[in-house]
Design an enzyme around this catalytic site. Sequence first.
Site, PDB file in Angstrom:
ATOM      1  N   CYS A  79       2.472   7.837  23.105  1.00 52.48           N
ATOM      2  CA  CYS A  79       3.441   6.827  23.489  1.00 52.48           C
ATOM      3  C   CYS A  79       3.488   5.670  22.512  1.00 52.48           C
ATOM      4  O   CYS A  79       4.453   4.932  22.464  1.00 52.48           O
ATOM      5  CB  CYS A  79       3.120   6.296  24.877  1.00 52.48           C
ATOM      6  N   HIS A 107      -2.136  -7.655   2.818  1.00 54.56           N
ATOM      7  CA  HIS A 107      -2.178  -8.190   4.184  1.00 54.56           C
ATOM      8  C   HIS A 107      -3.321  -7.651   5.039  1.00 54.56           C
ATOM      9  O   HIS A 107      -3.503  -8.080   6.169  1.00 54.56           O
ATOM     10  CB  HIS A 107      -0.829  -7.966   4.886  1.00 54.56           C
ATOM     11  N   ASN A 162      -8.015   4.553   8.487  1.00 53.19           N
ATOM     12  CA  ASN A 162      -7.466   3.394   9.193  1.00 53.19           C
ATOM     13  C   ASN A 162      -7.645   3.454  10.699  1.00 53.19           C
ATOM     14  O   ASN A 162      -7.629   2.429  11.366  1.00 53.19           O
ATOM     15  CB  ASN A 162      -5.981   3.251   8.854  1.00 53.19           C
ATOM     16  N   GLN A 189      -7.574   0.264   3.550  1.00 54.61           N
ATOM     17  CA  GLN A 189      -8.447  -0.268   4.599  1.00 54.61           C
ATOM     18  C   GLN A 189      -9.789  -0.756   4.058  1.00 54.61           C
ATOM     19  O   GLN A 189     -10.469  -1.536   4.705  1.00 54.61           O
ATOM     20  CB  GLN A 189      -8.708   0.807   5.672  1.00 54.61           C
ATOM     21  N   THR A 193      11.205  -8.347 -10.471  1.00 54.22           N
ATOM     22  CA  THR A 193      10.635  -9.669 -10.708  1.00 54.22           C
ATOM     23  C   THR A 193       9.338  -9.817  -9.928  1.00 54.22           C
ATOM     24  O   THR A 193       9.269  -9.440  -8.763  1.00 54.22           O
ATOM     25  CB  THR A 193      11.644 -10.749 -10.275  1.00 54.22           C
ATOM     26  N   GLY A 214       0.808  -1.216   0.000  1.00 54.64           N
ATOM     27  CA  GLY A 214       0.000   0.000   0.000  1.00 54.64           C
ATOM     28  C   GLY A 214       0.840   1.265   0.000  1.00 54.64           C
ATOM     29  O   GLY A 214       0.550   2.216  -0.730  1.00 54.64           O
ATOM     30  N   SER A 215       1.891   1.277   0.800  1.00 53.31           N
ATOM     31  CA  SER A 215       2.712   2.488   0.880  1.00 53.31           C
ATOM     32  C   SER A 215       3.390   2.779  -0.450  1.00 53.31           C
ATOM     33  O   SER A 215       3.472   3.931  -0.874  1.00 53.31           O
ATOM     34  CB  SER A 215       3.769   2.357   1.983  1.00 53.31           C
ATOM     35  N   SER A 263      -3.784  -3.220  -0.578  1.00 52.55           N
ATOM     36  CA  SER A 263      -2.722  -4.014   0.030  1.00 52.55           C
ATOM     37  C   SER A 263      -3.227  -5.411   0.366  1.00 52.55           C
ATOM     38  O   SER A 263      -4.394  -5.589   0.716  1.00 52.55           O
ATOM     39  CB  SER A 263      -2.277  -3.289   1.303  1.00 52.55           C
TER      40      SER A 263
END
Lengths: 399, 147
Positions: A326, A202, A152, A180, A238, A72-73, A200
């Site tokens: 965090c 995954h 997302n 997403q 490839t 995706g990126s 994407s």
Amino acid sequence: MSKLIYLDNAATTQVYPEVLDAMQPFFTEYYGNPSSIYSFAGESKRAVDAARSTMAEFLNTTPEEIYFTGGGSESDNWALKATALAYKDKGKHIITSKIEHHAILHTCEYLEKEGYEVTYLDVDENGLVSLEELEAAIRPDTILISIMFANNEIGTIEPIAEIGEIAKKHGVLFHTDAVQAFGHVPIDVQEMNIDMLSASGHKINGPKGIGLMYIRKGIKIGSFIHGGAQERHRRAGTHNVPGIVGFAKAAELAKRDMDKRMKYETQLRDYYISRVEKEIPYAKLNGDRVKRLPNNTNFCFRFIEGESMLILLDQKGICASSGSACTSGSLDPSHVLLAIGLPHEIAHGSLRVTLSEKTTKEDIDYTVDELKKIIERLRSMSPLYEDFVKKQEAGQKLA
Amino acid sequence: MYSEKVMDHFNNPRNVGEIENPSGVGTVGNAKCGDIMRMYLDIDENGIIQEAKFKTFGCGAAVATSSMATELVKGKTVQQALEVTNKAVMEALDGLPPVKVHCSLLAEEAIHAALWDYAEKNHIQIEGLERPVNDIAEKEEAPEEVY
């Protein structure tokens, strides 16, 4: 850890056994390079072609408009950078939103350094882009609109068809980051006037490291990865044959089960939302209640901080995520939560729980039960909660 | 990501709570950045810290450093408590990830803020004690509630 309840399906998903089975032969048996001429490579080539057709059908387009990428990126980077380069003579203005994935936002920042101008549209409190503001932002030198299909973090689904119509009316290219949404909700690139789309593998129970970009015929953008002649000279390297095969298998399953899955996940999602809203005080749902991905929930719990929540949930075998500073490695909480107008201290207490079709009602019940205890415990330690309670008591005395 | 000691102090924080009529109380941090620590101290007439309690809004490291800081100052004199630096807190926890070092600074400041309050209440000066930068005790209260 004995118990595992995986509720972070927006981060990544389990590879389905059927997907793995489909991929397996292309590692050890049909390992030929699809670009090779001998007949042994034919199996690999046919598999890639079939996968491309599956994807094209899924999006209602032609196989020639599907390009496999590394994820995706990469697709997002390609769409933005290559469009910017190819259309720079027309203009250097791009429109996007403040709640895009960093693959879009950081690419836009990069382009700004290269002399491009980017308009970052605000969103409303539910995370929706305003069509009026979008249309008003279009200028003669606008070359691209890039708005995500679904967010997302908060799951809000943007008015993609309407945006596509506006883009078409003004002759501006429209790219959507559908990472997403792809495989989770119906997407029709014709009907929605989408010119480019990133997806994407995954996120839909396929393998990691594989993605695609749909590029409408006639769009002149060049390569992002230069090298060999793969992907109609547009994406060198490839072919990741097992990845492509697995991605297509996952898409096939997603298509087959979509209605059932959407219905199931939506029901379970709304059950979680209603239990949290009923049983946990000072909780706020982020994102649109209706225009929302079937598997996404995102709450802010006041007076507590997200990372603490995640650690305690983890100790109960529950995997979830948070938009707190965090967890992001910076001092600022999620840009998405700030963009929908949440104050910093509330955005720090967010919890994203994203379901799959394998999540059960028991999983949700267990999670909410544990969450209640965790939040109560963290609040009992929170000076913000202490102040809040004291203020309330003082107020009651006055009344 | 965290050491066993950090996890222990996060899971079983020592001295959570409040002290009624404390000798000194200090609140430091910034809700914007996601960390607020409040420390309560009970100091006897000989200047010995008899009890220390805390409340913290923040991540795992913020809770663990607060917990450790209260442990380290208990039984100490005011002067000795000033020597409980962020380094001392970090060492006692077997280290912190680099992005969490600011939590230990906050713990040090929480001690200072509570001591500052103690000094002000008793009209005394504690040598080497300065008012902590992130002391929010005197500032306006928390922002508007949005819901």
